[in-house]
Design a protein around this motif. Structure first.
Motif, PDB file in Angstrom:
ATOM      1  N   PRO A 193       0.880 -14.026   9.593  1.00 47.92           N
ATOM      2  CA  PRO A 193       0.922 -12.576   9.801  1.00 47.92           C
ATOM      3  C   PRO A 193      -0.486 -11.993   9.718  1.00 47.92           C
ATOM      4  CG  PRO A 193       1.916 -13.179   7.689  1.00 47.92           C
ATOM      5  CD  PRO A 193       1.581 -14.442   8.391  1.00 47.92           C
ATOM      6  N   THR A 194      -0.729 -10.963  10.502  1.00 53.77           N
ATOM      7  CA  THR A 194      -2.039 -10.328  10.485  1.00 53.77           C
ATOM      8  C   THR A 194      -2.173  -9.442   9.252  1.00 53.77           C
ATOM      9  OG1 THR A 194      -1.335  -8.360  11.699  1.00 53.77           O
ATOM     10  CG2 THR A 194      -2.072 -10.260  13.019  1.00 53.77           C
ATOM     11  N   GLU A 195      -3.411  -9.112   8.933  1.00 58.26           N
ATOM     12  CA  GLU A 195      -3.669  -8.234   7.795  1.00 58.26           C
ATOM     13  C   GLU A 195      -2.981  -6.882   7.993  1.00 58.26           C
ATOM     14  OE1 GLU A 195      -7.495  -6.170   5.688  1.00 58.26           O
ATOM     15  OE2 GLU A 195      -7.687  -8.258   6.334  1.00 58.26           O
ATOM     16  N   GLN A 196      -2.994  -6.395   9.231  1.00 55.39           N
ATOM     17  CA  GLN A 196      -2.358  -5.107   9.519  1.00 55.39           C
ATOM     18  C   GLN A 196      -0.839  -5.180   9.305  1.00 55.39           C
ATOM     19  OE1 GLN A 196      -3.869  -2.239  10.050  1.00 55.39           O
ATOM     20  NE2 GLN A 196      -1.934  -1.143  10.201  1.00 55.39           N
ATOM     21  N   GLU A 197      -0.215  -6.263   9.738  1.00 52.56           N
ATOM     22  CA  GLU A 197       1.226  -6.427   9.538  1.00 52.56           C
ATOM     23  C   GLU A 197       1.563  -6.463   8.046  1.00 52.56           C
ATOM     24  OE1 GLU A 197       2.598  -9.036  13.406  1.00 52.56           O
ATOM     25  OE2 GLU A 197       1.535 -10.059  11.776  1.00 52.56           O
ATOM     26  N   ILE A 198       0.759  -7.194   7.292  1.00 48.23           N
ATOM     27  CA  ILE A 198       0.987  -7.271   5.846  1.00 48.23           C
ATOM     28  C   ILE A 198       0.797  -5.906   5.209  1.00 48.23           C
ATOM     29  CG2 ILE A 198       0.229  -8.303   3.674  1.00 48.23           C
ATOM     30  CD1 ILE A 198      -0.717 -10.730   5.378  1.00 48.23           C
ATOM     31  N   ARG A 199      -0.259  -5.206   5.594  1.00 48.80           N
ATOM     32  CA  ARG A 199      -0.545  -3.880   5.038  1.00 48.80           C
ATOM     33  C   ARG A 199       0.621  -2.925   5.286  1.00 48.80           C
ATOM     34  NH1 ARG A 199      -5.166  -3.147   7.217  1.00 48.80           N
ATOM     35  NH2 ARG A 199      -6.359  -3.667   5.373  1.00 48.80           N
ATOM     36  N   GLU A 200       1.142  -2.917   6.512  1.00 50.68           N
ATOM     37  CA  GLU A 200       2.246  -2.007   6.851  1.00 50.68           C
ATOM     38  C   GLU A 200       3.512  -2.356   6.069  1.00 50.68           C
ATOM     39  OE1 GLU A 200       2.524  -2.225  11.111  1.00 50.68           O
ATOM     40  OE2 GLU A 200       0.622  -1.174  11.382  1.00 50.68           O
ATOM     41  N   ARG A 201       3.808  -3.652   5.961  1.00 48.50           N
ATOM     42  CA  ARG A 201       5.004  -4.063   5.217  1.00 48.50           C
ATOM     43  C   ARG A 201       4.841  -3.745   3.741  1.00 48.50           C
ATOM     44  NH1 ARG A 201       9.240  -7.881   6.064  1.00 48.50           N
ATOM     45  NH2 ARG A 201       8.836  -7.316   8.215  1.00 48.50           N
ATOM     46  N   ALA A 202       3.661  -4.017   3.185  1.00 46.83           N
ATOM     47  CA  ALA A 202       3.408  -3.742   1.769  1.00 46.83           C
ATOM     48  C   ALA A 202       3.552  -2.254   1.482  1.00 46.83           C
ATOM     49  CB  ALA A 202       2.016  -4.239   1.377  1.00 46.83           C
ATOM     50  N   HIS A 203       3.049  -1.428   2.379  1.00 49.23           N
ATOM     51  CA  HIS A 203       3.158   0.023   2.186  1.00 49.23           C
ATOM     52  C   HIS A 203       4.624   0.455   2.187  1.00 49.23           C
ATOM     53  CE1 HIS A 203       1.669   4.129   2.186  1.00 49.23           C
ATOM     54  NE2 HIS A 203       2.619   4.398   3.053  1.00 49.23           N
ATOM     55  N   ARG A 204       5.392  -0.109   3.102  1.00 47.76           N
ATOM     56  CA  ARG A 204       6.820   0.228   3.176  1.00 47.76           C
ATOM     57  C   ARG A 204       7.534  -0.206   1.895  1.00 47.76           C
ATOM     58  NH1 ARG A 204       7.870  -0.983   8.557  1.00 47.76           N
ATOM     59  NH2 ARG A 204       7.507  -3.102   7.953  1.00 47.76           N
ATOM     60  N   LEU A 205       7.228  -1.414   1.411  1.00 50.85           N
ATOM     61  CA  LEU A 205       7.842  -1.895   0.163  1.00 50.85           C
ATOM     62  C   LEU A 205       7.455  -1.011  -1.017  1.00 50.85           C
ATOM     63  CD1 LEU A 205       7.296  -5.748   0.567  1.00 50.85           C
ATOM     64  CD2 LEU A 205       9.451  -4.487   0.813  1.00 50.85           C
TER      65      LEU A 205
ATOM     66  N   GLY B  43      -0.721   0.707  -9.550  1.00 50.25           N
ATOM     67  CA  GLY B  43      -1.237  -0.504 -10.166  1.00 50.25           C
ATOM     68  C   GLY B  43      -0.523  -1.789  -9.788  1.00 50.25           C
ATOM     69  N   ARG B  44       0.288  -1.773  -8.744  1.00 48.04           N
ATOM     70  CA  ARG B  44       1.028  -2.987  -8.367  1.00 48.04           C
ATOM     71  C   ARG B  44       0.730  -3.393  -6.927  1.00 48.04           C
ATOM     72  NH1 ARG B  44       7.024  -1.514  -9.872  1.00 48.04           N
ATOM     73  NH2 ARG B  44       7.381  -3.425  -8.719  1.00 48.04           N
ATOM     74  N   GLU B  45      -0.485  -3.074  -6.463  1.00 50.55           N
ATOM     75  CA  GLU B  45      -0.850  -3.336  -5.075  1.00 50.55           C
ATOM     76  C   GLU B  45      -0.719  -4.812  -4.712  1.00 50.55           C
ATOM     77  OE1 GLU B  45      -2.786  -1.723  -7.262  1.00 50.55           O
ATOM     78  OE2 GLU B  45      -2.874   0.329  -6.498  1.00 50.55           O
ATOM     79  N   GLU B  46      -1.223  -5.680  -5.585  1.00 48.80           N
ATOM     80  CA  GLU B  46      -1.200  -7.114  -5.296  1.00 48.80           C
ATOM     81  C   GLU B  46       0.235  -7.639  -5.204  1.00 48.80           C
ATOM     82  OE1 GLU B  46      -2.955 -11.288  -7.062  1.00 48.80           O
ATOM     83  OE2 GLU B  46      -3.862  -9.406  -7.693  1.00 48.80           O
ATOM     84  N   GLU B  47       1.093  -7.126  -6.061  1.00 49.97           N
ATOM     85  CA  GLU B  47       2.499  -7.538  -6.044  1.00 49.97           C
ATOM     86  C   GLU B  47       3.144  -7.213  -4.697  1.00 49.97           C
ATOM     87  OE1 GLU B  47       6.668  -6.067  -8.087  1.00 49.97           O
ATOM     88  OE2 GLU B  47       4.806  -5.751  -9.182  1.00 49.97           O
ATOM     89  N   PHE B  48       2.907  -6.004  -4.196  1.00 50.09           N
ATOM     90  CA  PHE B  48       3.499  -5.608  -2.921  1.00 50.09           C
ATOM     91  C   PHE B  48       2.859  -6.350  -1.752  1.00 50.09           C
ATOM     92  CE2 PHE B  48       4.722  -2.026  -5.627  1.00 50.09           C
ATOM     93  CZ  PHE B  48       6.093  -2.080  -5.428  1.00 50.09           C
ATOM     94  N   TRP B  49       1.565  -6.600  -1.840  1.00 47.19           N
ATOM     95  CA  TRP B  49       0.876  -7.354  -0.797  1.00 47.19           C
ATOM     96  C   TRP B  49       1.481  -8.766  -0.690  1.00 47.19           C
ATOM     97  CZ3 TRP B  49      -2.807  -6.016   2.733  1.00 47.19           C
ATOM     98  CH2 TRP B  49      -3.374  -7.068   3.468  1.00 47.19           C
ATOM     99  N   ASN B  50       1.624  -9.421  -1.854  1.00 44.57           N
ATOM    100  CA  ASN B  50       2.172 -10.777  -1.861  1.00 44.57           C
ATOM    101  C   ASN B  50       3.615 -10.813  -1.375  1.00 44.57           C
ATOM    102  OD1 ASN B  50      -0.228 -11.837  -2.826  1.00 44.57           O
ATOM    103  ND2 ASN B  50       0.397 -11.673  -4.964  1.00 44.57           N
TER     104      ASN B  50
END
Length: 53
Positions: free
Chosen positions: A4-16, A25-32
């Motif tokens: 997955p591209t960085e942009q795809e991950i960023r968009e999914r993480a933001h939605r989550l 403070g849980r940015e890494e958790e949502f990114w992963n």
């Protein structure tokens, strides 16, 4: 199979993150989690092959 591209991950993480109530403070958790979901979806999609007659 491509990663997955960085942009795809960023968009999914933001939605989550939004769905979880925008906790701080849980940015890494949502990114992963987003990265894993996208990898699982891609893996699932590549395993499905259409029946050919």
């Amino acid at each position: 199979m491509s990663d997955p591209t960085e942009q795809e991950i960023r968009e999914r993480a933001h939605r989550l993150w939004e769905q979880a109530g925008k906790p701080e403070g849980r940015e890494e958790e949502f990114w992963n989690a987003a990265e894993q979901e996208l990898r699982n979806e891609e893996k699932s999609n590549t395993l499905r092959t259409p029946d050919t007659l």
